[in-house]
Design a protein around this motif. Structure first.
Motif, PDB file in Angstrom:
ATOM      1  N   SER A  92       0.844  -1.198   0.000  1.00  0.00           N
ATOM      2  CA  SER A  92       0.000   0.000   0.000  1.00  0.00           C
ATOM      3  C   SER A  92       0.874   1.241   0.000  1.00  0.00           C
ATOM      4  CB  SER A  92      -0.928   0.023   1.223  1.00  0.00           C
ATOM      5  OG  SER A  92      -0.202   0.355   2.393  1.00  0.00           O
ATOM      6  N   ILE A  93       0.316   2.303  -0.545  1.00  0.00           N
ATOM      7  CA  ILE A  93       0.979   3.607  -0.562  1.00  0.00           C
ATOM      8  C   ILE A  93       0.000   4.629   0.011  1.00  0.00           C
ATOM      9  CG2 ILE A  93       2.008   5.429  -1.981  1.00  0.00           C
ATOM     10  CD1 ILE A  93       2.607   3.297  -4.091  1.00  0.00           C
ATOM     11  N   SER A  94       0.467   5.439   0.946  1.00  0.00           N
ATOM     12  CA  SER A  94      -0.305   6.584   1.424  1.00  0.00           C
ATOM     13  C   SER A  94       0.451   7.842   1.029  1.00  0.00           C
ATOM     14  CB  SER A  94      -0.484   6.535   2.943  1.00  0.00           C
ATOM     15  OG  SER A  94      -1.280   5.428   3.316  1.00  0.00           O
ATOM     16  N   VAL A  95      -0.233   8.756   0.348  1.00  0.00           N
ATOM     17  CA  VAL A  95       0.433   9.974  -0.111  1.00  0.00           C
ATOM     18  C   VAL A  95      -0.082  11.184   0.655  1.00  0.00           C
ATOM     19  CG1 VAL A  95       0.747   9.004  -2.418  1.00  0.00           C
ATOM     20  CG2 VAL A  95      -1.214  10.474  -1.979  1.00  0.00           C
ATOM     21  N   ALA A  96       0.812  12.159   0.813  1.00  0.00           N
ATOM     22  CA  ALA A  96       0.488  13.401   1.501  1.00  0.00           C
ATOM     23  C   ALA A  96       0.495  14.546   0.510  1.00  0.00           C
ATOM     24  CB  ALA A  96       1.506  13.666   2.611  1.00  0.00           C
ATOM     25  N   LEU A  97      -0.519  15.384   0.591  1.00  0.00           N
ATOM     26  CA  LEU A  97      -0.601  16.571  -0.258  1.00  0.00           C
ATOM     27  C   LEU A  97      -0.297  17.842   0.522  1.00  0.00           C
ATOM     28  CD1 LEU A  97      -3.882  15.721  -2.256  1.00  0.00           C
ATOM     29  CD2 LEU A  97      -1.514  15.035  -2.741  1.00  0.00           C
ATOM     30  N   THR A  98      -0.082  17.710   1.846  1.00  0.00           N
ATOM     31  CA  THR A  98       0.250  18.865   2.684  1.00  0.00           C
ATOM     32  C   THR A  98       1.417  18.496   3.587  1.00  0.00           C
ATOM     33  OG1 THR A  98      -1.179  18.233   4.538  1.00  0.00           O
ATOM     34  CG2 THR A  98      -2.198  19.511   2.762  1.00  0.00           C
ATOM     35  N   ALA A  99       2.088  19.521   4.106  1.00  0.00           N
ATOM     36  CA  ALA A  99       3.200  19.292   5.023  1.00  0.00           C
ATOM     37  C   ALA A  99       2.710  18.620   6.298  1.00  0.00           C
ATOM     38  CB  ALA A  99       3.894  20.619   5.346  1.00  0.00           C
ATOM     39  N   ALA A 100       1.522  19.000   6.765  1.00  0.00           N
ATOM     40  CA  ALA A 100       0.988  18.415   8.001  1.00  0.00           C
ATOM     41  C   ALA A 100       0.712  16.924   7.808  1.00  0.00           C
ATOM     42  CB  ALA A 100      -0.292  19.140   8.424  1.00  0.00           C
ATOM     43  N   ARG A 101       0.121  16.566   6.661  1.00  0.00           N
ATOM     44  CA  ARG A 101      -0.144  15.148   6.410  1.00  0.00           C
ATOM     45  C   ARG A 101       1.169  14.386   6.262  1.00  0.00           C
ATOM     46  NH1 ARG A 101      -4.717  12.192   7.050  1.00  0.00           N
ATOM     47  NH2 ARG A 101      -5.907  13.758   5.893  1.00  0.00           N
TER      48      ARG A 101
END
Length: 812
Positions: A92-101
């Motif tokens: 699985s891959i989880s991606v972040a679109l913000t610095a907080a995420r």
């Protein structure tokens, strides 16, 4: 006519993956006469339409242990039963679109390393290489878990059912349980209906795996099971040429997950505002049913997906699906023995993570039922955390609009729920609100977490660093350390135990000696047979035959259940008196002076020593003053009849306007400087009382008590680990919970709880360190760091409290 046994050892109600897992594991554990009754057909409620995502990393060690167990089980089930489970470890891959995420993902990666879950932090370019269809132009970073996967939920349930049958269990479809019968104390059997004919099966245990039907069935037996169905949406495309087996993809900032299956792409959503369903009950004929489409509701998710994965712009939609799933008020499922009725067990309310959870949950519940104790600490999902009021349907309808979306929301520290608030309030609530209180909620209680300054926004601004109330907490914290602060702790659970055998009963349950003089307060734990901590409390002797037990508000139902389970033939009455008294905690070096202005009583050490309670006059009323502390300062907890609480509060504030009102964040930051333990984080039923550093509160010489043998055995064998206090040398990084404890370059555990030590000048945390065969000096001689979001920070370690190690201030 369907042949249903007239007797069974256990009847499991519900044939989804949860019920099948419980049946499988009980049968494997050697239980004979295991019967599972399903109202219609196996998997026909929620299991059949689940997405089947298998993510091994959960929010804590034990939830991860259960998820890893599920994944391992599903891999081997096909060989055992001959039923293909569709289990593929595609990763699985989880991606972040913000610095907080991205910060959240990096913190999760640290936790994964600490829990021995394979993980790698990857760049947007690496994401693109693994997922060529993805638009990564705004991806800040990502985390890859190579051993995660996906499965066929219905086939896994069928494999579990077949495995259960192979081990001797009876699984019967088309039988609806209409009622669980009891004798007022214990389960005696289940009433059922099959083909229009009623019947009865006598049994000693029932397990409610009824999913969205489970709440009403439990309520009929007086059992609290707070869950509510909500609509859950996904769509599946037409076949896409060359799609292949891609990793499961999560884009939580867009509330979406993606799964490739049989050449098609699935898009699912955990939208921020969900749609409750089934308020008037679940239709009688519901079976493999879907709910009406609501494309307008799903449209924002799809629009984001068309940008994120452009193939959705051209791929046809094969299926747009809307199905119900059950959600709980705190987004965690329910497991364990119902406190209201002996022999009634729960495994329900899985919040859309039922497939990855059910394998481990079934194993854990089977062991719990077989041995009388869970395999490890399961407080996160323990049914005994549920509050009786939470079965209110209006409350549940409002709350589940939020909890579905919380699965993919930013999991900021101190994040507060926003719906279904204000149910339980202290008599001081309005007075505190008028003075700037910003409230949080625990067990339904509205509690002042911090106090805003005049003109300051009364709201949280969340983040992974210093949040907007950091300065407010510092001011409150330093007031407690240097002057005086006042906390409203009305939410404390208060239990009165009285009767001829009250003392003997409590002596048998408590590790410390509670056979003390009237007015004495004893800090103690109640232990299980393994020496683990079932309850952390104070016991105040009110008279020869009456005691007051004070416990955390969140554990009240658990503690009541533990007491009632063990009272047996003792002549002792156990009464919840929480609502009878408010509690005002006046803490700090000037506390004695302030009390002297509102009370004629003597608060000197000779008249009122530490660890004692007595009635006092205060204002124009009366209170019971307990000289104890959870912040490590001179202070008193004032127990005031709720009808007089507002008056007493006003009398204190009028006489001493310099008193600083303080919130729960400050209570926590003060207690962690002092190294005081927090139940559910630092100490649990899995943590041995001696390894938790609480041996001073254990008195084996007093005679028999539950856990005494385990204490003596541990004393002889030596400690395998110790709870250590850490302070970061760098004042900037923040510890909250689950950061990695690094000893001589190797991660050896996690931070069990953390907060900012404003007096000590840095972030402070607690965590267990392995120490088999080592002295205390050897433990402290190592080099320690704390890993936070992949970065390691030098830490000072101590076994003694870093603040006031000799407790001179509390006894001043």
């Amino acid at each position: 006519m369907i042949d249903v046994p007239k007797t069974a050892r256990v009847v499991i109600i519900g044939g989804g993956i949860s019920g099948c897992s419980v049946a499988y594991h009980l049968a494997k554990a050697g239980w004979s006469d295991v019967v599972l009754l399903e109202r219609k057909q196996l998997t026909c409620g929620t299991t059949w339409h689940a997405a089947g995502l298998i993510g091994q990393l959960r929010g804590s060690l034990n939830m991860t242990r259960l998820a890893k167990y599920s994944a391992d089980l599903y891999v081997r089930l096909a060989a055992e039963t001959g039923v293909e489970t569709g289990m593929r470890q595609v990763g699985s891959i989880s991606v972040a679109l913000t610095a907080a995420r991205h910060e959240e993902l990096l913190r999760q990666a640290t936790l994964a390393r600490a829990l021995d879950v394979a993980v790698e932090e990857i760049s947007s370019a690496q994401v693109k290489a693994m997922y060529p269809h993805l638009n990564v132009e705004d991806v800040v970073g990502a985390v890859h878990l190579p051993l995660d996967g996906q499965c066929d939920p219905a086939n896994i349930a069928m494999a579990l059912a077949k495995g259960a049958r192979m081990a001797g269990a009876r699984i019967i479809e088309g039988v609806k349980v209409t009622r669980v019968r009891d004798d007022g104390a214990s389960v005696t059997g289940v009433e059922w209906e099959a083909g229009g004919e009623p019947g009865f099966t006598a049994c000693d245990h029932v397990v409610n795996c009824g999913g969205m039907w489970g709440r009403d069935l439990a309520a009929a037996s007086g059992v609290t099971l707070p869950l509510h169905a909500a609509e859950h949406f996904y769509l599946v495309t037409e076949p896409i040429a060359g799609l292949g087996h891609l990793p499961v993809l999560r884009v939580p900032d867009e509330c979406a997950y993606y799964k490739s299956d049989a050449g098609k792409m699935m898009l699912g959503a955990f939208e921020p505002k969900a749609k409750p369903w089934g308020m008037g009950g679940i239709p009688e004929d519901f079976c493999f049913d879907s709910l009406p489409e609501d494309f307008d509701h799903f449209q924002p998710i799809l629009e984001a997906a068309m940008h994120r994965m452009p193939l959705f712009q051209t791929a046809g939609v094969h299926t747009f699906f809307n199905g119900p799933e059950s959600f709980t008020p705190d987004d965690r499922y329910y497991l364990g023995p119902a406190p209201e009725l002996q022999g009634y067990w729960i495994a329900a309310g899985y919040n859309s993570v039922g497939i990855v959870s059910s394998g481990g949950a079934g194993m854990a519940l089977a062991q719990w039922m077989t041995t009388g104790e869970p395999p490890f600490d399961l407080w996160e999902v323990d049914i005994r955390r549920a509050q009786p009021f939470q079965k209110n349907r209006r409350y549940l309808k409002e709350r589940v609009t939020e909890t579905l979306g919380l699965l993919y929301a930013d999991h900021y520290p101190y994040r507060q729920v926003e719906t279904a608030r204000g149910v339980r309030r202290s008599p001081l609530h309005e007075a505190l609100a008028a003075r700037g209180a910003v409230f949080g909620e625990v067990a339904g209680w509205e509690r002042a977490n911090w106090f805003a300054d005049q003109g300051q926004e009364r709201a949280y601004r969340y983040g992974w660093g210093r949040q907007n109330w950091f300065g407010n907490q510092k001011a409150e914290h330093m007031a407690v350390r240097q002057a005086v602060g006042l906390f409203d702790m009305t939410s404390f659970g208060k239990i009165r135990v009285e009767g001829r055998d009250a003392c003997a009963f409590l002596q048998r349950l408590c590790a410390n000696d509670v056979d003390v003089a009237k007015g004495r307060i004893v800090y103690t734990q109640m232990l299980n047979a393994r020496g683990g901590i079932e309850s952390d409390l104070t016991v105040t002797r009110l008279s020869e035959t009456a005691f007051l037990l004070v416990v955390p508000g969140a554990t009240l139902q658990r503690d009541l259940a533990w007491l009632r389970r063990h009272v047996a033939e003792d002549f002792a009455v156990i009464t919840d008196v929480t609502a009878a008294e408010a509690v005002l905690c006046l803490m700090g070096p000037q506390a004695r002076d302030v009390l002297g202005r509102v009370s004629p009583n003597d608060f000197g050490n000779a008249a009122h020593p530490f660890g004692t309670a007595r009635e006092i006059e205060i204002g124009m009323g009366l209170a019971r003053a307990h000289r104890v502390t959870y912040v490590g300062e001179l202070g008193w907890e004032l127990y005031v009849s709720t009808d007089q609480a507002a008056h007493v509060f006003e009398a204190i504030m009028e006489a001493a306007p310099e008193v600083k009102l303080c919130g729960l964040h400050t209570l926590d930051s003060c207690r962690i400087e002092k190294g005081f333990r927090h139940f559910g984080h630092d100490i649990t039923d899995e943590d041995h009382v001696l390894e938790a550093g609480l041996g001073f509160a254990v008195k084996p010489a007093k005679g028999e008590f539950i856990g005494r043998d385990a204490v003596l055995k541990k004393q002889e064998a030596g400690l395998a680990r110790r709870l250590v206090q850490f302070r970061l040398e760098d004042p900037e990084p923040m510890m909250f919970h689950n950061e990695g404890v690094v000893r001589d370059g190797v991660i050896v555990g996690t931070v069990t709880s953390g907060n900012y030590g404003h007096f000590l000048g840095g972030s402070v945390g607690l965590g267990y360190v392995p120490c088999a065969g080592q002295t205390a000096a050897e433990v402290l001689a190592s080099n320690y760091e704390i890993e936070i979001a992949g970065r390691r920070h030098k830490a000072i370690a101590s076994l003694a409290p870093m603040y006031d190690p000799k407790a001179e201030r509390t006894r001043a």
